[in-house]
Enzyme design. Structure first.
Site, PDB file in Angstrom:
ATOM      1  N   CYS A 118       0.000   5.972   2.590  1.00 54.84           N
ATOM      2  CA  CYS A 118      -0.556   4.626   2.459  1.00 54.84           C
ATOM      3  C   CYS A 118       0.098   3.578   3.350  1.00 54.84           C
ATOM      4  O   CYS A 118      -0.583   2.876   4.084  1.00 54.84           O
ATOM      5  CB  CYS A 118      -0.555   4.182   1.003  1.00 54.84           C
ATOM      6  SG  CYS A 118       1.052   4.259   0.235  1.00 54.84           S
ATOM      7  N   HIS A 149       1.416  -2.239   2.233  1.00 55.11           N
ATOM      8  CA  HIS A 149       2.191  -1.548   1.212  1.00 55.11           C
ATOM      9  C   HIS A 149       3.208  -2.487   0.573  1.00 55.11           C
ATOM     10  O   HIS A 149       3.379  -2.507  -0.638  1.00 55.11           O
ATOM     11  CB  HIS A 149       2.918  -0.335   1.808  1.00 55.11           C
ATOM     12  CG  HIS A 149       3.706   0.427   0.786  1.00 55.11           C
ATOM     13  ND1 HIS A 149       3.128   1.404   0.013  1.00 55.11           N
ATOM     14  CD2 HIS A 149       4.982   0.314   0.355  1.00 55.11           C
ATOM     15  CE1 HIS A 149       4.036   1.875  -0.828  1.00 55.11           C
ATOM     16  NE2 HIS A 149       5.157   1.235  -0.634  1.00 55.11           N
TER      17      HIS A 149
END
Lengths: 475, 492
Positions: free
Chosen positions: A70, A124
């Site tokens: 991610c 993130h």
């Protein structure tokens, strides 16, 4: 109709400086969402709201993330800069720290007149390029979150039976949708839409949903969409024939949860529960996305708002013995991308190869703002108008020590050791083997194609030193 | 006169479009970073700046142009607001931990121009906050160390003739940079010259042949840095040359007013961050297609608070109606709360005025005095100073004179300063280190006799009348401009 004309006018401008009213952008990120949705032809998965979006927009059948984890995927998307061995590597990647001085998508839009908001998981790290948001990035659990519930509440109910910090990998939640983090992201985004409607400034509203990331926790009604007897493990739950060891990992992300064996194949019931839980969470997120889209319609904003929905990378549900992402297979690299542009024909699909670094320049072109020179992607606005245009010949990504290239017909990956150089490779022919079950890289008949793909991959992949380095700013 | 007639005629026939005949000019404001009057046209013996010299020969060169605070961010906030930074909250750097920003009720130049039919864009260094106050239609992406590339990146914006434009063109040159000159034993700062810019032909300077300005020590390290500095100035000049070329290519040259200035003086101790002449006396070259005389040298004293009113004058904006400027934010502070209740628009007041009348070089009364006001550079550098400067005298009020003069981190680290410290000398340029560090409350310099500002005559009887007059004027100015530091006259 007026809006249609305005947007078409806007789309025909290529110089980047448009003075028509700028369209709003609703930017929806879904964590760990694999492109198995109704609109991708996987009818077992119940995703009516994303399917509705797709029916009014365009589905990118072959869009690829840059790194299947991610943080790195998001940093690459938000900068339009390719990952390299030392840039955008792990889930903890930071655009601000790893590409200092590079203007990210949010900052660029903010600097060009957009009011920019981040809800939930977009970068993130919430603090990554926070300067590019008009308000502090918002996440559930922050002081301005709705009072009841939130991520903590839903997940703290997840009993931690054998003392593992992360608890179990799936659970049925008795909480209401709004008491889950993603329900709160939807609520906050809906509240923002109401607030932004009359602001007189175009907005870039990013809503980042957390599911279907592990652990798979959502209300029972979503589990009930998937009767246990309908859940089947994938047919190719074995490593590909002749695949190098480098290609397969131990699914460490999943193993950290309680009740999951440390190594070896998962018990059949656990595997089926995970698959069921994953799909339940997809439907749960789909419902949250639907609420936001409904509000967009209700406020009459859809006519001048571009909607883009993307998952940060693919996800393995037992294919090749793999769970989670973190590998160079199609199941990790391929990710959902749906784009709806007011005034453009909906219900279209394209098989063109696109890369997630293309999103940044595409949104610039749609918004009529200049494209920064650092951008490594290519705007796919022409595809939005004509899905069958000849397009990119390849999509290149990487994970860990592997670099991988997808062409119309093949996926080829090469693993490199820092000291020893290339150590392993694999080649799959998607024309006959879409599941990537037989590695054919070492077959003499394929020597020529393997050599050619090696050359294309090495030439096209991101390199540590491929950014023109401006002299450091010290104001 | 001719335009008056045109106006009269057109207003007679086309009443609703009475201003159509006098379409407002485009404006490009070119701000170099950390550059003094270091150009050929200013008589600098080193600088090779053919484009700026050419601009001066076609326009007006101001000999007495001054910033109000010799610090990047603070100075730029003044350029963009027409207000002293002690009135806007923008007391120092906006970036990172320094975190200064401008009150949200302040009306900035790009916002006012945007409301008055201009397309606005900025390119290069920004260094302002918040975005909401300093909102441009476009932030054109570019590498600000490469002024030629910047000009190319601005071409599409310049070429668009749909509306008049304002382009705020800010190079990072000739600011100090990171990196190093490979193999140079003295480790001079490279001023961005260590990177190859394909569009630009480097203009190199011979360290041995340079003339070292009087405020700097004539050391090998300083010469090495000066050579880099001047190379970066030539690169800045190449950007101006390309910009003019693009204006001509796009047919906009004779429809555009170009202004060339800088935020503050060169990045050396003794200049930048100080209110000595090298820090605050800056280049200002203006070329207007409308000026009657060309190649003018103007002795009018102008200040960076004049930029915004001047550009608004060019744009034909006679007055700005806006909610009253308040210190603080609407939700916070007593003044802020009161402001929330105040309704209606008032005539917005600037601290500067349009210098268009001085462009022809005529000696006009009232252009013989400027004020400056500095508070911070970096956050750890609190050192508020007030200045009144006439054509002959400069009075400096060091409000926090009890503190040692603070250093900017990059200037302290510079090869020039480190070499000076290692030499153990006490004279930096012509100035004593002790006097640079420890300053009295008031400094008064007679610049006619003492252009290097070395002899403080504030306490001398012969200058008492001048001192009293300037000190009183300065105090009045502080009061008029609502200087928060004014209160120190009362409680100290």
């Amino acid at each position: 109709m007026k809006a249609v004309v305005a947007l078409l006018t806007l789309l025909t401008l290529h110089c980047g400086h448009s003075f028509a009213a700028k369209p709003n952008i609703l930017f929806i990120a879904v964590d760990d969402l694999r492109p198995q949705l109704g609109c991708y032809g996987v009818t077992q998965v119940k995703s009516p709201h994303m399917d509705r979006l797709a029916s009014q927009g365009m589905v990118f059948n072959r869009s690829y993330c840059m790194v299947p984890t991610c943080g790195a995927s998001r940093a690459s998307l938000m900068t339009s800069i390719r990952p390299s061995p030392r840039r955008f590597v792990t889930h903890l990647a930071s655009a601000e720290k790893e590409t200092p001085g590079i203007i990210t998508l949010n900052t660029h839009l903010k600097q060009n007149g957009y009011y920019t908001i981040s809800n939930g998981k977009v970068f993130h790290h919430p603090e990554d390029n926070a300067i590019g948001w008009s308000e502090p990035p918002w996440r559930p659990g922050s002081s301005t979150a709705p009072k009841k519930g939130g991520k903590k509440k839903a997940e703290s109910k997840n009993k931690d039976e054998d003392g593992k910090k992360r608890g179990r990998p799936f659970a049925v939640s008795e909480l209401a949708d709004d008491e889950h983090a993603d329900g709160q992201v939807a609520l906050k985004t809906i509240a923002d839409l109401r607030r932004l409607k009359d602001k007189g400034q175009p907005f870039f509203l990013a809503a980042g949903f957390f599911k279907p990331h592990l652990p798979f926790i959502c209300p029972e009604k979503y589990w009930n969409l998937y009767p246990p007897e309908t859940i089947k493990v994938p047919a190719n739950d074995h490593p590909p024939k002749d695949a190098p060891a480098e290609a397969i990992h131990n699914s460490g992300e999943l193993r950290a949860y309680s009740g999951v064996p440390k190594t070896g194949p998962l018990p059949g019931e656990l595997a089926r529960n995970l698959i069921r839980g994953y799909h339940a969470c997809v439907s749960f997120v789909d419902a949250q996305v639907g609420r936001v889209l409904d509000e967009l319609d209700r406020l009459d904003l859809a006519k001048n708002t571009i909607v883009i929905l993307w998952g940060d990378h693919g996800w393995n549900l037992g294919e090749h013995t793999l769970w989670c992402k973190h590998c160079c297979f199609e199941t990790s690299m391929r990710a959902p991308l749906i784009v709806r542009v007011p005034g453009l024909k909906g219900g279209l699909k394209t098989d063109a190869l696109t890369e997630f670094i293309d999103i940044y320049p595409t949104l610039c072109e749609l918004a009529g703002v200049p494209v920064p020179s650092h951008v490594q992607g290519r705007s796919f606005v022409p595809l939005l108008k004509n899905p069958s245009l000849p397009w990119k010949e390849q999509a290149i990504g990487r994970f860990g020590n592997g670099d991988t290239i997808r062409t119309d017909q093949f996926r080829f990956s090469e693993y490199t050791d820092k000291q020893r150089g290339p150590i392993a490779r694999m080649l799959y022919d998607h024309r006959v083997d879409p599941g990537e079950n037989v590695n054919i890289s070492e077959r003499p008949a394929n020597a020529k194609i393997a050599a050619s793909l090696t050359e294309r991959l090495r030439a096209g992949k991101g390199k540590d030193n491929d950014l023109s380095k401006p002299a450091r700013t010290q104001p | 006169m001719k335009s008056l007639i045109t106006l009269a005629v057109s207003s007679f026939f086309l009443l609703p479009f009475s201003f159509a005949a006098a379409a407002p000019r485009n404006v490009i404001l070119f701000i170099a970073d950390d550059m003094g009057q270091n150009a050929g046209c200013y008589g600098d013996p080193n600088a090779k700046t053919p484009a700026l010299d050419r601009l001066a020969s076609e326009g007006t060169r101001f000999r007495f142009a001054f910033c109000t605070s010799a610090s990047c961010s603070a100075s730029r906030s003044v350029i963009m607001t027409g207000l002293q930074n002690h009135s806007t909250g923008h007391y120092g750097h906006s970036h990172a931990a320094h975190h200064f920003s401008t009150f949200s009720s302040v009306q900035s130049l790009p916002v006012i121009l945007g409301r008055n039919g201009y397309r606005t864009a900025r390119i290069g260094k920004y260094h302002l906050a918040p975005e909401e106050v300093y909102r441009f239609d476009f932030a054109l992406p570019s590498n600000a160390w490469n002024p030629v590339g910047m000009a190319n990146d601005a071409k599409a914006f310049i070429a668009d003739k749909s509306k008049p434009f304002f382009l705020y063109f800010c190079t990072l040159t000739p600011h100090r940079s990171g990196g190093e000159i490979a193999g140079h034993p003295l480790k001079p700062n490279p001023f961005g010259n260590h990177v190859n810019y394909p569009e630009i032909k480097d203009v190199k300077y011979d360290e041995a042949k340079l003339t070292v300005p009087s405020y700097l020590p004539d050391s090998p390290a300083c010469r090495a840095e000066l050579a880099q500095f001047y190379q970066a100035i030539s690169r800045t000049d190449a950007g101006l040359a390309r910009l003019v070329e693009i204006l001509k290519e796009t047919g906009q040259y004779d429809n555009t007013v170009i202004m060339f200035g800088a935020d503050n003086g060169p990045a050396w101790p003794g200049a930048k961050t100080t209110v000595f002449e090298p820090g605050m006396r800056l280049p200002l070259v203006v070329r207007s297609p409308d000026q009657a005389k060309r190649g003018v040298v103007s002795d009018a004293m102008v200040s960076w608070v004049d930029f915004t009113p001047t550009i608004l004058d060019i744009a034909g904006v006679k007055e700005v109606m806006a909610p009253p400027l308040v210190r603080g934010e609407p939700e916070g502070g007593t003044e802020g709360k009161a402001a929330g209740k105040k309704k209606g628009l008032v005539k917005y007041q600037f601290h500067g005025r349009s210098f268009l009348p001085t462009l022809n070089g005529d000696k006009l009364p009232g252009w013989d005095l400027i004020y400056a006001s500095h508070q911070f550079h970096e956050i750890q550098m609190y050192y508020p100073m007030r200045v009144i400067r006439t054509d002959r005298y400069k009075l400096i009020l060091n409000i926090a004179h009890q503190l040692p003069y603070p250093f900017a981190s990059d200037l302290y680290a510079s090869a020039t300063w480190q070499a000076f410290l290692n030499s153990g000398g006490s004279l930096y340029g012509k100035r004593r280190l002790a006097e640079y560090t420890y300053r009295p409350r008031y400094e008064l310099y007679d610049l006619e006799k003492d252009p290097d500002e070395l002899v403080n005559v504030a306490d001398r009887a012969a200058y008492k009348k001048i001192f009293d007059d300037l000190a009183e004027k300065l105090k009045t100015y502080q009061q008029q401009t609502r200087d928060p530091w004014f209160s120190k006259y009362e409680y100290e």
